[in-house]
Design an enzyme around this catalytic site. Structure first.
Site, PDB file in Angstrom:
ATOM      1  N   GLU A  33     -29.579  33.825 -19.251  1.00  7.02           N
ATOM      2  CA  GLU A  33     -31.031  33.686 -19.108  1.00  7.02           C
ATOM      3  C   GLU A  33     -31.777  34.758 -19.902  1.00  7.02           C
ATOM      4  OE1 GLU A  33     -32.612  31.237 -18.004  1.00  7.02           O
ATOM      5  OE2 GLU A  33     -30.926  30.180 -17.130  1.00  7.02           O
ATOM      6  N   TYR A 116     -39.143  34.287 -13.419  1.00  8.01           N
ATOM      7  CA  TYR A 116     -38.343  33.171 -13.925  1.00  8.01           C
ATOM      8  C   TYR A 116     -36.842  33.448 -13.753  1.00  8.01           C
ATOM      9  CZ  TYR A 116     -35.503  30.450 -16.937  1.00  8.01           C
ATOM     10  OH  TYR A 116     -34.470  29.676 -17.374  1.00  8.01           O
ATOM     11  N   ASP A 134     -40.214  28.375 -16.676  1.00  7.74           N
ATOM     12  CA  ASP A 134     -40.230  28.968 -18.017  1.00  7.74           C
ATOM     13  C   ASP A 134     -41.225  28.189 -18.882  1.00  7.74           C
ATOM     14  OD1 ASP A 134     -38.996  26.573 -18.507  1.00  7.74           O
ATOM     15  OD2 ASP A 134     -37.298  27.413 -19.610  1.00  7.74           O
ATOM     16  N   CYS A 188     -39.818  16.079 -23.370  1.00  4.93           N
ATOM     17  CA  CYS A 188     -41.227  16.492 -23.347  1.00  4.93           C
ATOM     18  C   CYS A 188     -41.375  17.747 -24.214  1.00  4.93           C
ATOM     19  CB  CYS A 188     -41.675  16.745 -21.905  1.00  4.93           C
ATOM     20  SG  CYS A 188     -43.459  16.815 -21.745  1.00  4.93           S
ATOM     21  N   CYS A 195     -42.343  10.166 -25.499  1.00  3.67           N
ATOM     22  CA  CYS A 195     -42.895   9.485 -24.319  1.00  3.67           C
ATOM     23  C   CYS A 195     -42.300   8.091 -24.140  1.00  3.67           C
ATOM     24  CB  CYS A 195     -44.416   9.412 -24.416  1.00  3.67           C
ATOM     25  SG  CYS A 195     -45.170  11.044 -24.556  1.00  3.67           S
ATOM     26  N   CYS A 198     -39.334   8.390 -22.030  1.00  8.71           N
ATOM     27  CA  CYS A 198     -39.534   9.253 -20.862  1.00  8.71           C
ATOM     28  C   CYS A 198     -39.384   8.459 -19.563  1.00  8.71           C
ATOM     29  CB  CYS A 198     -40.926   9.879 -20.950  1.00  8.71           C
ATOM     30  SG  CYS A 198     -41.332  10.842 -19.492  1.00  8.71           S
ATOM     31  N   CYS A 204     -47.073  10.008 -15.596  1.00 11.95           N
ATOM     32  CA  CYS A 204     -47.615  11.124 -16.386  1.00 11.95           C
ATOM     33  C   CYS A 204     -49.124  10.981 -16.572  1.00 11.95           C
ATOM     34  CB  CYS A 204     -46.910  11.181 -17.738  1.00 11.95           C
ATOM     35  SG  CYS A 204     -47.559  12.499 -18.777  1.00 11.95           S
TER      36      CYS A 204
END
Ligand code: SF4
Length: 353
Positions: A33, A116, A134, A188, A195, A198, A204
């Site tokens: 991370e 985070y 994040d 995304c 999209c 998606c 959305c």
């Protein structure tokens, strides 16, 4: 539609294969991370593999000299991350018997572990029900819920967090957080999100309101600060001088050529006429002088304008807190990217000194 469940279902089919996805070891998750912050996977992956090879356990990291940690990190930037990790590893070994704290709030108390990273470790390793937010998640949540507030200010951050908790719901937090990250990275995306592919497009709000390109909203940051660094690169029979940066500033702990910072660009002739520089060079015979300027070196909040004044001298000048280094030993020192760029630029010249 349960958005969280749908994203988990999507993730189970399309997740990225990453080495830290197969472990629950908090040390390895932590390393991954921290390395992946502000870094693309392709760039960060070799660093991750090198880091966990050199420092396979928290004890190995804690007992390593800082120079070795910084050298391992060289080229990745944001060196405070490496210094903080090293310090935090020492604290965990000393105060926690080498065992990572297992809750979000305990993790947050450690140096270099922000909301985070604490949420990622707590949810991935200890299944704590908390969203890890994040840049990807900020963008995805802003778009799904069409958030108009700036996500880098308190009220906008709270709204993203509230919607993230709502979307997480009763889903498995570890899988949900990983799904959100991969969904943001693969579908995304910041520009041209997919999209049409998606799985949650019907839910959305940004798609419905035609505001995708406006989300997330970010308030403008202050312009980067301009800094002017003049380096003195001396060379005598294949040796030069390096000094270690000591102050609480960028690149602390890294090595560079002796450097003076000015408020505005410096002219080489003027620099060499400064009384403090003339004093340093007194007694040295100078057989060649050249000057190089590199393109602006951009950091997150600073623009560095660099100038390298190269002198061939006999002998090397005496400059306090410097060490004499052979050209072929420079690779053994952790150097800022700016210095590495200069060395690449000067490769031919340097192979001759
Ligand atoms: S429809 Fe487009 S903008 Fe909305 S969540 Fe899906 S990929 Fe993102």
């Amino acid at each position: 539609m349960n958005i969280g469940k749908t994203l988990i279902h999507w993730y189970e089919q399309y997740q990225r294969e990453l080495p830290w996805r197969t472990t629950k070891n908090p040390y390895l998750i932590w390393v991954s991370e921290i390395i992946m912050q502000q870094t693309r996977i392709q760039q960060g992956l070799p660093y991750y593999l090198k880091f966990v090879t050199d420092f396979p356990t928290i004890e190995a990291l804690a007992s390593a000299p800082q120079d070795k940690v910084l050298l391992n990190w060289q080229g990745l930037g944001y060196y405070s991350r490496a210094r903080n990790m090293h310090e935090t590893a020492q604290i965990i070994v000393k105060n926690h018997n080498g065992i990572f704290p297992s809750s979000y709030h305990e993790l947050l108390k450690l140096k270099g572990i922000g909301p985070y990273t604490a949420a990622a470790i707590a949810s991935f390793c200890f299944n704590e029900r908390i969203p890890a937010i994040d840049g990807n998640v900020n963008r995805v949540i802003s778009r799904i819920y069409d958030i108009e507030l700036p996500i880098n200010k308190g009220p906008g951050q709270k709204m993203v967090r509230d919607f993230s908790i709502q979307t997480l719901g009763k889903n498995d937090p570890c899988t949900f957080n990983q799904a959100m990250m991969d969904f943001g990275a693969l579908i995304c995306t910041p520009t041209n999100p997919l999209c049409k592919n998606c799985p949650i497009s019907l839910e959305c709000k940004s798609l419905k309101n035609n505001t995708i390109t406006l989300r997330p909203v970010k308030e403008k940051q202050a312009p980067p600060k301009a800094r002017y660094f003049t380096y003195l690169v001396v060379n005598h029979k294949g040796s030069t001088l390096l000094m270690q940066r000591q102050h609480n500033d960028i690149w602390k702990g890294l090595y560079e050529f002796p450097m003076w910072e000015f408020d505005s660009p410096m002219v080489a002739e003027e620099f060499l006429q400064l009384p403090k520089i003339m004093k340093l060079l007194k007694g040295c015979r100078i057989s060649s002088i050249s000057e190089n300027r590199l393109p602006i070196h951009k950091l997150s909040h600073q623009n560095i304008y660099s100038q390298f004044i190269q002198l061939t001298t006999e002998p090397l000048p005496k400059i306090s807190n410097t060490l004499e280094v052979k050209a072929d030993e420079l690779k053994n020192y952790a150097l800022p990217k700016l210095i590495i760029n200069f060395l690449h630029h000067q490769k031919k010249e340097f192979s001759r000194i």
